[in-house]
Design an enzyme around this catalytic site. Structure first.
Site, PDB file in Angstrom:
ATOM      1  N   GLY A  41      36.645  43.211  45.188  1.00 32.44           N
ATOM      2  CA  GLY A  41      36.326  43.867  45.975  1.00 32.44           C
ATOM      3  C   GLY A  41      35.263  44.326  46.465  1.00 32.44           C
ATOM      4  O   GLY A  41      34.462  43.577  46.728  1.00 32.44           O
TER       5      GLY A  41
ATOM      6  N   ASP B  47      45.867  57.536  52.489  1.00 30.46           N
ATOM      7  CA  ASP B  47      44.670  56.617  52.436  1.00 30.46           C
ATOM      8  C   ASP B  47      43.866  55.923  53.674  1.00 30.46           C
ATOM      9  O   ASP B  47      44.991  55.840  54.592  1.00 30.46           O
ATOM     10  CB  ASP B  47      44.373  55.465  51.033  1.00 30.46           C
TER      11      ASP B  47
ATOM     12  N   HIS C  24      44.083  53.099  44.429  1.00 35.33           N
ATOM     13  CA  HIS C  24      43.874  54.330  45.495  1.00 35.33           C
ATOM     14  C   HIS C  24      44.586  55.957  45.328  1.00 35.33           C
ATOM     15  O   HIS C  24      44.077  56.468  46.083  1.00 35.33           O
ATOM     16  CB  HIS C  24      44.812  53.670  46.346  1.00 35.33           C
TER      17      HIS C  24
ATOM     18  N   HIS D 266      32.230  47.591  55.834  1.00 37.37           N
ATOM     19  CA  HIS D 266      33.354  47.318  56.254  1.00 37.37           C
ATOM     20  C   HIS D 266      33.146  48.048  58.125  1.00 37.37           C
ATOM     21  O   HIS D 266      33.489  47.763  59.313  1.00 37.37           O
ATOM     22  CB  HIS D 266      34.531  48.375  55.769  1.00 37.37           C
TER      23      HIS D 266
ATOM     24  N   GLU E 199      31.944  58.681  37.235  1.00 36.71           N
ATOM     25  CA  GLU E 199      32.367  59.505  36.147  1.00 36.71           C
ATOM     26  C   GLU E 199      31.008  59.091  35.731  1.00 36.71           C
ATOM     27  O   GLU E 199      30.357  60.182  34.298  1.00 36.71           O
ATOM     28  CB  GLU E 199      33.447  58.325  35.532  1.00 36.71           C
TER      29      GLU E 199
ATOM     30  N   GLN F 144      38.410  57.866  29.144  1.00 36.03           N
ATOM     31  CA  GLN F 144      37.350  57.841  29.905  1.00 36.03           C
ATOM     32  C   GLN F 144      36.187  59.173  30.113  1.00 36.03           C
ATOM     33  O   GLN F 144      35.388  58.950  30.010  1.00 36.03           O
ATOM     34  CB  GLN F 144      37.514  56.419  31.096  1.00 36.03           C
TER      35      GLN F 144
END
Length: 455
Positions: free
Chosen positions: A373, A119, A17, A150, A358, A335
């Site tokens: 999640g 957040d 996060h 959500h 990405e 990455q």
């Protein structure tokens, strides 16, 4: 310099996060007037990279970190699931820990806080912003599909109670099933503190001045329109290419030197490498590690595997030595640079949103093995909606299932070709979104600056 705007940034210090939120702040500081001050409110652990980077990084001139309590008693010994216990203790310490840090930041700067950029998990900021009369701008670091899930929590739970299977009532979710939804959406609030946190977040987001989503509008137009109908303002902002490719800097501000794997990649053919990375916390169980390893050894396709040393004990005996001619192991990989190299033909991922974003930004197809999640929903979108990759069969790595997935994407005449074309199309849309001045993400970023610096 006289400070005119003082933005308090609330960090949720778990998982990935902090990373995109802190990157957004850095991007804002590079574009906002010099008299905008940012106070980062996070735990000592999440703030540590900021302190270490501030010594010689000019980008931190207008940023200062303040510690908030993590809620963990001194000398506490964790039992069971330590992460969930930590999250629960942190949640119990809010909002008092943040109010204390806000007061410290105001006394330190001599300027009252003018905006809360937080957040999205930290929904209590809606009450704090209303109390002091300032805008509340929650930041959602994940995909818009999980945000939509959500927001529709109550509808989905009613569907579960009625034994429904499909979530057709959510625009953009046609073809998805109840099983694709995040676990917290399906749980009763009393079963999970995290489920309660996310439900409260969904109930309070309509109060936000603007909701910033770490994505771009063109990836899911139906979801974008629906979100805009439910929230006051939705600003989808994708990282710019220059930020995304920040040389050797991770988005948590730490600097690494890992030229070894990049040099290895240079020697490989274009779009030939299987890159395997499951983020910082996900490791497949031992039997799946064996299945994945056996598939790689059978295919004999060049592979780069980002895997911590301690996790390699689950690999088959002699596997590393037998595959040394075409395989490369690293404990950490840069990455974004790996995916941007042009050498990766498919990315085997956990389905985390940042990894997917990405991959899209570099036109690389995906094979997803979700863990927890939003991974399952993201992976379903990858396969069923965006059609830029596929999920492993039955959600687990097996030798034959993984072989079939790799061959389909790398060598598939029809479906593999379509997947490659689709991800290149999305890459183009993402690139257009950040173009100045009229790209959707570029426009949304300018609007965010206006909200933050509104008189």
């Amino acid at each position: 310099m006289r400070v005119s705007w003082h933005v308090a940034v609330f960090v949720f210090p778990f998982g990935s996060h902090a990373t995109p939120l802190l990157n957004l702040v850095k991007r804002i500081t590079a574009s906002a007037p010099e008299n905008v001050k940012f106070s980062i409110l996070g735990t000592a652990e999440s703030n540590r990279p900021i302190y270490s980077g501030a010594k010689d990084d000019d980008e931190f001139t207008n940023i200062k970190a303040y510690n908030v309590s993590d809620g963990v008693p001194k000398d506490h010994v964790f039992t069971g699931n330590a992460l969930l216990e930590q999250i629960g203790m942190f949640i119990n310490a809010t909002p008092g820990n943040f109010e204390k840090a806000m007061k410290e930041a105001e006394e330190d700067t001599g300027v009252k806080i003018s905006c809360l950029l937080t957040d999205a998990f930290l929904w209590f900021a809606a009450d704090l912003a209303q109390k002091i009369g300032v805008p509340w701008i929650p930041f959602w670091p994940a995909a818009s599909c999980s945000l939509s899930a959500h927001l529709y929590t109550d509808d989905i739970r009613r569907l579960v109670a009625a034994n429904g299977k499909r979530v057709e009532m959510i625009p953009g979710f046609e073809g998805l099933s109840i099983n694709d939804m995040p676990r917290e959406v399906l749980l009763d609030n009393e079963q999970s503190p995290l489920a309660l946190l996310l439900h409260n977040m969904a109930l309070n987001l309509p109060r936000a001045t603007a909701v910033v989503v770490n994505s771009f509008e063109e990836i899911d137009p139906a979801l974008t329109l629906d979100l805009k109908s439910k929230l006051q303002k939705v600003l989808k902002i994708i990282p710019t290419p220059s930020m995304a490719a920040a040389s050797k800097k991770t988005s948590s501000f730490r600097v690494y030197d890992n030229d070894e794997c990049l040099e290895w990649l240079k020697k490989q053919d274009d779009a030939s490498v299987v890159y395997i990375g499951f983020g910082s916390v996900c490791i497949p169980p031992p039997d799946e590690m064996v299945g994945l390893a056996e598939a790689l050894e059978t295919c004999k396709t060049p592979f780069l595997w980002s895997l911590k040393d301690h996790a390699r004990k689950s690999l088959p005996a002699g596997f590393v030595d037998r595959t040394s001619g075409y395989g490369k192991f690293v404990s950490w990989a840069p990455q974004m640079e790996v995916l941007a190299s042009g050498k990766v033909g498919v990315f085997v991922s956990h389905g985390g949103w940042i990894s997917i974003l990405e991959s899209i930004s570099n036109g690389v197809p995906l094979i997803c093995r979700p863990f927890f999640g939003d991974h399952g929903l993201n992976s379903a979108m990858v396969e069923l909606k965006w059609r830029i990759g596929m999920r492993v069969k039955d959600g687990v790595f097996t030798k034959n299932g993984t072989i079939n997935a790799i061959k389909l994407i790398l060598d598939g005449e029809k479906e593999g070709k379509e997947i490659k074309e689709n991800v290149k199309l999305l890459k183009g849309l993402a690139t257009d979104a950040v173009k100045l001045p009229n790209g959707s993400s570029a426009r949304n970023f300018q609007e965010l600056l206006e909200v933050i610096t509104k008189p």
